[in-house]
Scaffold this active site. Structure first.
Site, PDB file in Angstrom:
ATOM      1  N   SER A   8       1.088  -1.404   0.309  1.00 15.57           N
ATOM      2  CA  SER A   8      -0.229   0.480  -0.371  1.00 15.57           C
ATOM      3  C   SER A   8       0.597   1.277   0.113  1.00 15.57           C
ATOM      4  O   SER A   8       1.541   1.560   1.220  1.00 15.57           O
ATOM      5  CB  SER A   8      -0.499  -0.213   1.373  1.00 15.57           C
ATOM      6  OG  SER A   8      -1.033   0.881   1.054  1.00 15.57           O
ATOM      7  N   HIS A  33      -0.685  -1.228  -4.506  1.00 23.52           N
ATOM      8  CA  HIS A  33      -2.412  -1.222  -3.865  1.00 23.52           C
ATOM      9  C   HIS A  33      -2.549   0.254  -3.640  1.00 23.52           C
ATOM     10  O   HIS A  33      -1.176   1.161  -2.998  1.00 23.52           O
ATOM     11  CB  HIS A  33      -2.606  -1.654  -2.814  1.00 23.52           C
ATOM     12  CG  HIS A  33      -3.949  -1.613  -2.029  1.00 23.52           C
ATOM     13  ND1 HIS A  33      -4.816  -1.849  -2.291  1.00 23.52           N
ATOM     14  CD2 HIS A  33      -4.596  -0.036  -0.829  1.00 23.52           C
ATOM     15  CE1 HIS A  33      -6.285  -1.412  -1.508  1.00 23.52           C
ATOM     16  NE2 HIS A  33      -5.358  -0.743  -0.848  1.00 23.52           N
ATOM     17  N   ASP A  35      -4.318   4.050  -2.200  1.00 24.93           N
ATOM     18  CA  ASP A  35      -5.543   4.181  -1.754  1.00 24.93           C
ATOM     19  C   ASP A  35      -5.472   5.682  -2.162  1.00 24.93           C
ATOM     20  O   ASP A  35      -5.440   6.491  -1.630  1.00 24.93           O
ATOM     21  CB  ASP A  35      -4.619   3.964   0.071  1.00 24.93           C
ATOM     22  CG  ASP A  35      -5.048   2.861   0.514  1.00 24.93           C
ATOM     23  OD1 ASP A  35      -6.300   2.477   0.421  1.00 24.93           O
ATOM     24  OD2 ASP A  35      -3.566   2.389   1.174  1.00 24.93           O
ATOM     25  N   MET A  37      -8.546   8.615  -0.062  1.00 24.87           N
ATOM     26  CA  MET A  37      -9.469   9.222   0.115  1.00 24.87           C
ATOM     27  C   MET A  37      -9.979  10.448   0.031  1.00 24.87           C
ATOM     28  O   MET A  37      -8.620  10.936  -0.093  1.00 24.87           O
ATOM     29  CB  MET A  37      -8.483   8.861   1.727  1.00 24.87           C
ATOM     30  CG  MET A  37      -7.839   7.338   2.050  1.00 24.87           C
ATOM     31  SD  MET A  37      -7.150   7.922   3.501  1.00 24.87           S
ATOM     32  CE  MET A  37      -6.374   6.293   3.609  1.00 24.87           C
ATOM     33  N   HIS A  66      -7.951   1.644  -4.662  1.00 23.22           N
ATOM     34  CA  HIS A  66      -8.895   1.446  -3.301  1.00 23.22           C
ATOM     35  C   HIS A  66      -9.577   2.821  -2.644  1.00 23.22           C
ATOM     36  O   HIS A  66      -9.290   3.557  -2.159  1.00 23.22           O
ATOM     37  CB  HIS A  66      -8.065   0.675  -2.159  1.00 23.22           C
ATOM     38  CG  HIS A  66      -9.048   0.838  -1.041  1.00 23.22           C
ATOM     39  ND1 HIS A  66      -8.792   0.194   0.808  1.00 23.22           N
ATOM     40  CD2 HIS A  66     -10.256   1.170  -0.964  1.00 23.22           C
ATOM     41  CE1 HIS A  66      -9.657   0.139   0.833  1.00 23.22           C
ATOM     42  NE2 HIS A  66     -10.515   0.047   0.563  1.00 23.22           N
ATOM     43  N   MET A  68     -11.621   4.662  -1.232  1.00 21.11           N
ATOM     44  CA  MET A  68     -12.633   6.214   0.134  1.00 21.11           C
ATOM     45  C   MET A  68     -12.884   7.604  -0.335  1.00 21.11           C
ATOM     46  O   MET A  68     -13.185   7.454   0.387  1.00 21.11           O
ATOM     47  CB  MET A  68     -11.271   5.556   1.127  1.00 21.11           C
ATOM     48  CG  MET A  68     -11.238   4.097   1.621  1.00 21.11           C
ATOM     49  SD  MET A  68      -9.317   3.366   2.195  1.00 21.11           S
ATOM     50  CE  MET A  68      -8.656   4.087   1.614  1.00 21.11           C
ATOM     51  N   MET A 139     -11.930  -5.689   4.494  1.00 23.68           N
ATOM     52  CA  MET A 139     -11.041  -4.469   5.127  1.00 23.68           C
ATOM     53  C   MET A 139     -10.374  -5.234   7.086  1.00 23.68           C
ATOM     54  O   MET A 139     -11.697  -6.035   7.375  1.00 23.68           O
ATOM     55  CB  MET A 139     -11.512  -3.543   5.559  1.00 23.68           C
ATOM     56  CG  MET A 139     -12.308  -2.126   4.755  1.00 23.68           C
ATOM     57  SD  MET A 139     -10.273  -1.994   3.379  1.00 23.68           S
ATOM     58  CE  MET A 139      -9.253  -0.959   4.936  1.00 23.68           C
ATOM     59  N   ASP A 174      -6.807  -6.118   3.986  1.00 24.56           N
ATOM     60  CA  ASP A 174      -6.043  -4.767   3.925  1.00 24.56           C
ATOM     61  C   ASP A 174      -6.263  -4.808   5.284  1.00 24.56           C
ATOM     62  O   ASP A 174      -7.017  -3.840   5.548  1.00 24.56           O
ATOM     63  CB  ASP A 174      -6.964  -3.616   2.637  1.00 24.56           C
ATOM     64  CG  ASP A 174      -6.128  -2.461   3.079  1.00 24.56           C
ATOM     65  OD1 ASP A 174      -5.297  -1.945   3.494  1.00 24.56           O
ATOM     66  OD2 ASP A 174      -7.065  -1.511   2.125  1.00 24.56           O
TER      67      ASP A 174
HETATM   68  C1  DX5 Z   1      -6.020   1.703   5.594  1.00 23.63           C
HETATM   69  C2  DX5 Z   1      -5.338   1.610   4.034  1.00 23.63           C
HETATM   70  C3  DX5 Z   1      -4.810   0.370   4.332  1.00 23.63           C
HETATM   71  C4  DX5 Z   1      -3.620   1.599   4.474  1.00 23.63           C
HETATM   72  C5  DX5 Z   1      -2.826  -0.377   5.172  1.00 23.63           C
HETATM   73  O1  DX5 Z   1      -7.731   2.669   4.780  1.00 23.63           O
HETATM   74  O2  DX5 Z   1      -7.039   1.542   2.904  1.00 23.63           O
HETATM   75  O3  DX5 Z   1      -4.392   0.376   2.147  1.00 23.63           O
HETATM   76  O4  DX5 Z   1      -2.776   2.186   3.716  1.00 23.63           O
HETATM   77  O5  DX5 Z   1      -2.480  -0.411   5.877  1.00 23.63           O
HETATM   78  P1  DX5 Z   1      -1.032  -1.101   6.946  1.00 23.63           P
HETATM   79  O6  DX5 Z   1      -0.730  -2.487   6.008  1.00 23.63           O
HETATM   80  O7  DX5 Z   1      -0.280  -0.298   7.594  1.00 23.63           O
HETATM   81  O8  DX5 Z   1      -2.490  -1.055   7.694  1.00 23.63           O
HETATM   82 ZN    ZN Z   2      -6.067   0.733   1.454  1.00 27.93          ZN
END
Ligand code: DX5
Ligand code: ZN
Length: 222
Positions: A8, A33, A35, A37, A66, A68, A139, A174
């Site tokens: 990630s 991955h 993310d 947000m 991903h 969010m 998750m 994740d």
């Molecule tokens: C959390 C993200 C994850 C996060 C994972 O909202 O979707 O992808 O970056 O990081 P670790 O492995 O540190 O929990």
């Molecule tokens: Zn994620």
């Protein structure tokens, strides 16, 4: 299903993204991955389309966005243009009908589609989508931040694995994944492992990802 790792990037050193992407490749990651947000769907703002485009220029690894964010449907075309290969949307972001339309649009862009379930969402929530998706994301933390503690979702993963049956659908986990927690998830049926802080905070990312893969392979009996 094949056991895959997906670091990630949000947990990487963002001042040195190109180096971090190279380190990710050299560590033998299968996908990246990414993310996204928006500060509305989750209480944090992360990385966006321009960075995704830049990352696409320096790697051939598949990129999994991903999402969010609210209204992820607005961004499917942008993500496809930016170079995403997989788009993951949360099941609770819109009506079932609207999410089915998003999945169709993702596929129409030639990308893979995944549905994510937050920790409190029940396994059955995946049923309306099961004949339409390529992957389920379970998750193992509340979405929003890297570096949180792992929540054991084994029961949910097992139920989803049962619903999937012999369909070719991956189960991704994740949040708080390392070699130990990956084994717990793999024993329940997960095969794709997002690794954030455990990967990027490690001095030897290859050893870390190899460790995750080896312990998951050992625990996965499907
Ligand atoms: C959390 C993200 C994850 C996060 C994972 O909202 O979707 O992808 O970056 O990081 P670790 O492995 O540190 O929990
Ligand atoms: Zn994620």
């Amino acid at each position: 299903m094949k056991i895959l790792t997906s670091p990630s990037l949000f947990a990487a050193d963002l001042l040195n993204v190109e180096k971090e992407v190279k380190r990710t490749e050299e560590a033998g990651a299968d996908t990246i991955h990414f993310d996204v947000m928006d500060g509305v769907y989750v209480p944090n703002i992360s990385i966006g389309f321009e960075l995704l485009k830049a990352v696409r220029k320096v790697t051939d690894l598949p990129i999994d966005a991903h999402m969010m964010t609210v209204c992820p449907e607005r961004y499917i075309h942008t993500l496809a243009e930016a170079g995403a290969d997989i788009i993951t949307v949360h099941n609770d972001i819109a009506s079932t009908e609207a999410i089915l339309e998003m999945i169709e649009e993702i596929h129409n862009h030639g990308l893979m589609a995944a549905i994510a379930l937050k920790p409190k969402v029940e396994a059955e929530a995946i049923l309306p989508f099961i004949d339409h998706i390529d992957m389920v994301l379970v998750m193992t933390v509340e979405p929003g931040f890297s570096g949180q503690s792992f929540m054991d979702m084994s029961e949910k993963i097992r139920a989803i694995k049962g619903y999937i049956g012999d369909r070719s659908i991956s189960i991704q986990v994740d949040g708080g994944i390392n070699a130990d927690t990956a084994a717990i998830c793999a024993a329940a049926g997960a095969n794709v492992f997002v690794v954030g802080s455990a990967a990027y905070r490690s001095a030897d990312m290859k050893a870390t990802l190899d460790g995750v893969k080896a312990s998951a392979e050992k625990a996965y009996n499907f």
